[in-house]
Design an enzyme around this catalytic site. Structure first.
Site, PDB file in Angstrom:
ATOM      1  N   GLY B  21       0.848  -1.203   0.000  1.00  0.00           N
ATOM      2  CA  GLY B  21       0.000   0.000   0.000  1.00  0.00           C
ATOM      3  C   GLY B  21       0.879   1.248   0.000  1.00  0.00           C
ATOM      4  CD  GLU B 179     -14.464  10.545  -0.882  1.00  0.00           C
ATOM      5  OE1 GLU B 179     -13.716  11.537  -0.920  1.00  0.00           O
ATOM      6  OE2 GLU B 179     -14.047   9.391  -0.705  1.00  0.00           O
ATOM      7  CB  ALA B 324      -3.506   8.378   1.235  1.00  0.00           C
TER       8      ALA B 324
END
Lengths: 428, 428
Positions: B21, B179, B324
């Site tokens: 990731g 979202e 992130a």
């Protein structure tokens, strides 16, 4: 079971079309906006698939959505065409009924265009070890197997097991088999070679097995030989007159030799899609429905079969081939026949206008045959590319598909190199 | 079980990184081309996923391959980084061993960056009825459920059942939930509205359930309210202070009210990825590994945890957020710490440079918070778009992704409207 009568107005005829492939889609488009007809297009999938490029999805060159378009979106602006998502298992020809999931639907005209599926010659147990290439799911399954095989080979310390993982057997030397074998050779020699450090992907063994005398039988012997030479140059081992006797988790029995291979793909026999007819009707030995020259069913002039599901002998021993152009033309023909029925015209016979045929062999190479024209190599490949791009018209994003392709070919990359699992759940 | 020693040269240190990731990838990139280290990056998936755009895959705006890139391809030209496809279930901290499938691998340095998974608050049985959104498979499963719900509603004659099919409940009012809810509202009001003839997709009921006082808790109250107003304008019903008590095939129990809904999606709790440690180590109540300020494990200075798997209290009661940018910075920090170890430097503490945070609400709307800057609406959306396009750099085909997006937004189409089955076989 509820009965649906699509059209409430007796003057508006109800047309049920089963299957949103090339034949069904074109039949519906021919009838679109003709107010005398209410069309219901039924498919168990929500998308129309551009099957000639499915092998590109299986080899990570294109995304599934690049070659699949929602059937519904094609008819969004047509008042008289509705799309129904559902499976059709049976038809009652006497009662003019189609059985779809939990309803029965009445029709005035019926078009069956359910296509074909793979036939394992009486060995359905082979399917698990050798997926065919007809659906998006099968294409991503083949992609998963190809990419996983290289990944597992990279981790494998036993050289014999590594070799087995890097052996790919494709059964069937028709266009699909040739395209698949060529594309696997291509990615192993160009795309993957940069990525792996323990194994040399270009050492992958790709074997194309054909029971007949030569590959690509529908083509002339000259082009068939050219294609075979191209395949060999790409590193594919072509075995003709070789019969597959058994397939299991370890590999394939070809004639009296057993080849160890973890990846086997099936591009051999096909059979007509299954359908329960009441009363029973006549099928050919491939399970396809025998039709009259106008593509209607004997005794049922309001029922038509189009595309790969139909069996029509056009000259002694020669049948309509299972090609996309045949299905498109047949769909249009059936649509026109139904339109003409309003003015009581006699049914015309279906005449297939030969559009020629082509097949690609890896990157930059193809063969093309149109009447007496026979071309091989790069020019044929460019022609192949243009024809396929042209027919993708109506598909949403040709630009995006083109961009993907140019990228893949120019940089020898494959954009869709994705191994996805079947299960989405965390808990097994 | 075979033992692998990655580096045969004692002077070359073996670094095992588990997880490709944002954290693991950046740690590996930091160590790439430093010849003193041999890096092995292990992941059970072959691709790195740009998770912030995963909700676009779930709502048919992007293809899975648009936001997934083969990990292997990222390190094709790095001599000292190899990529291994495999699951890591356990670590022996005393013996410096990682257990991956059927081998054990020795390390000098270990970076665990296995991310997080959904937590169903002790109700794993809810997962079947309410998939989360962490993987490509989950995204295509959610897409399948959303698109199938509209298709089934179109066929449904019972109006009550139709309503249940057109009710979508999203549990969790964080960025992912917002979202997802916004995107479902968006496609039902713009994209799908043209395609269906029996139902009106814009009547779809979308309910966002949040247990807390307000949605988007990490944002300021002002922006949180703006986002809620935007969602309501899009047609989303926002229920705050609402606790989910049960989820089953019929719907969701929210507080003391049962809402009938065929589609429920989970964007609530997360927990650290599972890993067997020998000896056992200290986890926080979310199952994340407690780390020291340098992101190393207490008593094991050569073992680091980065990204969502790590638990670090930066001020009383405030933990490093699961974002992130945090994972990226943490990966780079760990990489540098390992590099510096060669010259025996002391470990530096990890300091997160706040990059702010953003969330989109449907089309053309977003909120953005960076220190004291708080922006909402179209400008924030443009900023969101640029940041995401920028970070997709390194991803293969931004042009193609851009083309898809422009297409989707300009024409209110969704390119990847594909319902795919789990099973590829013909025979059930």
């Amino acid at each position: 079971m509820k009965t649906l009568r699509v059209s409430k107005d007796k003057n508006i005829k109800s047309v049920i079309i089963v299957g949103g492939g090339f034949a069904g889609l074109n039949a519906a488009k021919t009838l679109a906006d003709h107010t005398g007809f209410q069309v219901t297009l039924i498919d168990q999938r929500n998308h129309h698939l551009f099957q000639p490029l499915l092998y590109q999805v299986a080899t990570a060159g294109l995304n599934p959505a690049d070659i699949a378009v929602p059937i519904r979106a094609q008819f969004a602006s047509c008042e008289n065409v509705s799309v129904r998502w559902g499976a059709v298992k049976g038809v009652n020809l006497e009662k003019n009924l189609v059985y779809s999931d939990d309803v029965e639907i009445e029709y005035d005209f019926l078009v069956l265009a359910c296509g074909a599926q793979h036939s394992y010659f009486g060995h359905p147990e082979w399917e698990e070890f050798a997926p065919g290439l007809k659906t998006v799911e099968q294409a991503t399954e083949i992609r998963r197997r190809i990419l996983s095989a290289f990944e597992r080979a990279e981790n494998e310390l036993d050289l014999e097991k590594q070799k087995t993982l890097l052996t790919f057997v494709i059964v069937g030397g028709g266009p699909t088999g040739v395209e698949l074998a060529g594309a696997i050779a291509d990615i192993s020699r160009t795309v993957l070679i940069k990525d792996f450090k323990s194994i040399d992907p270009s050492k992958a063994k790709i074997i194309l097995v054909e029971a007949g005398l030569r590959i690509l039988m529908p083509f002339s012997e000259e082009l068939s030989q050219k294609a075979q030479a191209d395949l060999v140059e790409l590193g594919v081992e072509v075995r003709t007159k070789a019969r597959v006797m058994n397939i299991n988790a370890e590999g394939v029995q070809i004639g009296d030799e057993f080849t160890l291979a973890k990846s086997v793909f099936w591009a051999a026999g096909v059979q007509g899609a299954k359908m329960d007819f009441t009363p029973a009707i006549e099928l050919d030995r491939l399970g396809r429905v025998k039709v009259k020259t106008d593509l209607s069913l004997a005794n049922y002039p309001q029922v038509f079969i189009a595309g790969d599901m139909a069996s029509l002998e056009i000259s002694p021993g020669v049948f309509l081939p299972g090609l996309a152009p045949v299905a498109m033309q047949a769909g249009i023909h059936v649509g026109k026949t139904i339109l003409n029925s309003l003015i009581n015209k006699d049914h015309k016979a279906f005449l297939y206008r030969d559009k020629g045929q082509m097949a690609t062999i890896g990157k930059n190479r193809a063969i093309l045959e149109f009447k007496n024209i026979r071309i091989g190599g790069f020019i044929a490949w460019i022609a192949w590319l243009f024809v396929h791009i042209f027919y993708l018209i109506g598909f949403k994003n040709r630009i995006s598909v083109m961009a993907n392709w140019v990228w893949s070919y120019a940089f020898s990359k494959r954009g869709a190199r994705l191994i996805t699992n079947k299960e989405w759940k965390l808990t097994p």
